[in-house]
Design a protein around this motif. Sequence first.
Motif, PDB file in Angstrom:
ATOM      1  N   ASP A 196      -7.722  -7.234   6.025  1.00  0.00           N
ATOM      2  CA  ASP A 196      -9.053  -6.585   5.647  1.00  0.00           C
ATOM      3  C   ASP A 196      -9.302  -5.385   6.310  1.00  0.00           C
ATOM      4  N   LEU A 224      -8.016   2.330   4.688  1.00  0.00           N
ATOM      5  CA  LEU A 224      -7.267   3.014   3.769  1.00  0.00           C
ATOM      6  C   LEU A 224      -8.376   3.425   2.729  1.00  0.00           C
ATOM      7  N   ASN A 225      -9.204   2.616   2.587  1.00  0.00           N
ATOM      8  CA  ASN A 225     -10.365   2.941   1.393  1.00  0.00           C
ATOM      9  C   ASN A 225     -11.203   4.072   1.980  1.00  0.00           C
ATOM     10  N   GLY A 226     -10.851   4.262   3.482  1.00  0.00           N
ATOM     11  CA  GLY A 226     -11.929   5.641   3.625  1.00  0.00           C
ATOM     12  C   GLY A 226     -12.999   5.278   4.343  1.00  0.00           C
ATOM     13  N   LYS A 227     -13.142   3.974   4.880  1.00  0.00           N
ATOM     14  CA  LYS A 227     -14.415   3.477   5.575  1.00  0.00           C
ATOM     15  C   LYS A 227     -14.144   3.651   7.109  1.00  0.00           C
ATOM     16  N   ARG A 231      -2.998   9.984   7.396  1.00  0.00           N
ATOM     17  CA  ARG A 231      -3.860   9.240   8.431  1.00  0.00           C
ATOM     18  C   ARG A 231      -3.260   9.266   9.900  1.00  0.00           C
ATOM     19  N   HIS A 267       0.827  -1.270  -0.092  1.00  0.00           N
ATOM     20  CA  HIS A 267       0.059  -0.119  -0.215  1.00  0.00           C
ATOM     21  C   HIS A 267       0.884   1.261  -0.038  1.00  0.00           C
ATOM     22  N   ARG A 299      -7.265  -2.518   4.937  1.00  0.00           N
ATOM     23  CA  ARG A 299      -7.853  -2.194   3.648  1.00  0.00           C
ATOM     24  C   ARG A 299      -8.962  -1.253   3.748  1.00  0.00           C
ATOM     25  N   ALA A 300      -9.778  -1.504   4.385  1.00  0.00           N
ATOM     26  CA  ALA A 300     -10.841  -0.914   4.900  1.00  0.00           C
ATOM     27  C   ALA A 300     -10.798   0.519   5.471  1.00  0.00           C
TER      28      ALA A 300
END
Length: 403
Positions: A393, A399-402, A337, A314, A396-397
């Motif tokens: 998981d 980093l994907n803005g969730k 972040r 990433h 990833r979530a």
Amino acid sequence: MTLDITAIRTRFPALKSGIAFFDGPGGTQTPTPVIEAVAEALAAPLSNRGAVTQGERNADAIVGDARRAMGDLLGVPAEGVVFGRSATQLTYDLARTLARGWGPGDEVVVTRLDHDANIRPWVQAAESAGATVRWADFDPATGEIEPEDIAAVTGDRTRLIALTAASNLLGTRPDTAAVARLAHDRGAHLHLDGVHFAAHALTDLEALGADTFTCSPYKFLGPHLGVLAARPELLHTLHPDKLLPATDRVPERFEHGTLPYELLAGTTAAVDFLAGLAGPGEGGRRARLAASYTALEEREDSLRRRIEEELAAHAAVRVHSRAARRTPTLLVTFDGRDAADAYRFLATRGVAAPAGSFYALEASRHLGLGDGGGLRVGLAPYTGEEDVDRLLDGVRAFLNGKG
């Protein structure tokens, strides 16, 4: 030899919570045999040590068993095992004792890689004695500290070098044997902080080169207390403050007040549990511990590589743990972040991976992370592949803005 991770996980009641634990460097979860050993010690007759009543004999047996167990784990005679409230407390006690032989012109070496519990006691003891503190830096790009880095700040008046056997923040495992040769060539004492190391590698004080070594059983599946280990002949030369009626025997002269017998019973159970991780095996407890740690290191390194490779893929993730030799511990930060936000987000998904500097304040600052540190991912004997799936998981979530 491989570990039966499914069978191992059934022995940890805390795993029934459904949480994926990656906070082992701060303290591991507790297996059933350790819990039962603590309860059984408290349920049986128990009193101060002695040889007359059943309670006295039980207490005496518990202490002897725990010294032998920790001696097997650390590669020292049972008489070289000292128990205390914590590794920090034992380090402070040792620092005050050793500092009686220091004075103006003497030097003490500490490193910026270390947990503050292996820095501040020595700094404060040196200041009280009028000795000089010298600092050894590590390479922030790699997390490595080389013997040459320490040699550069040692001299003929160096009285002590304090070094971590494994960084609790980065996992870095320095070449302690080389540092020991350096220290001993100068007539200096080498103290190793083994709190993080002992959870991931079989300890051998002679091979490590340590004069004294501290660790904490709660980092390797046991109860909350501390252990100091050394050659008994070295302990005989040290004379700490103690109460007048207290025994002057070694190692008891270093143990203030009544020991926590139930926690010592749990410590023995934790060492025995570790010795059985790879199956019943052959030979004595030390041999079985060696087999278990070999299997454990192989498995933990495999999981660490998997996590590290995915995180490093990433672009927004910075992996700060890069030393050639390290424990299965990763410190990561995220571009733009806050690591503390990742910690909180993962917690909502049942993943325990804390953020901070974890008392390795000098290391965090030297890495340019200030006092906030990063997200620390640490593995333990009960870490499963499914735990790793959930961690990755979750990242990833996040980093994907969730998050």
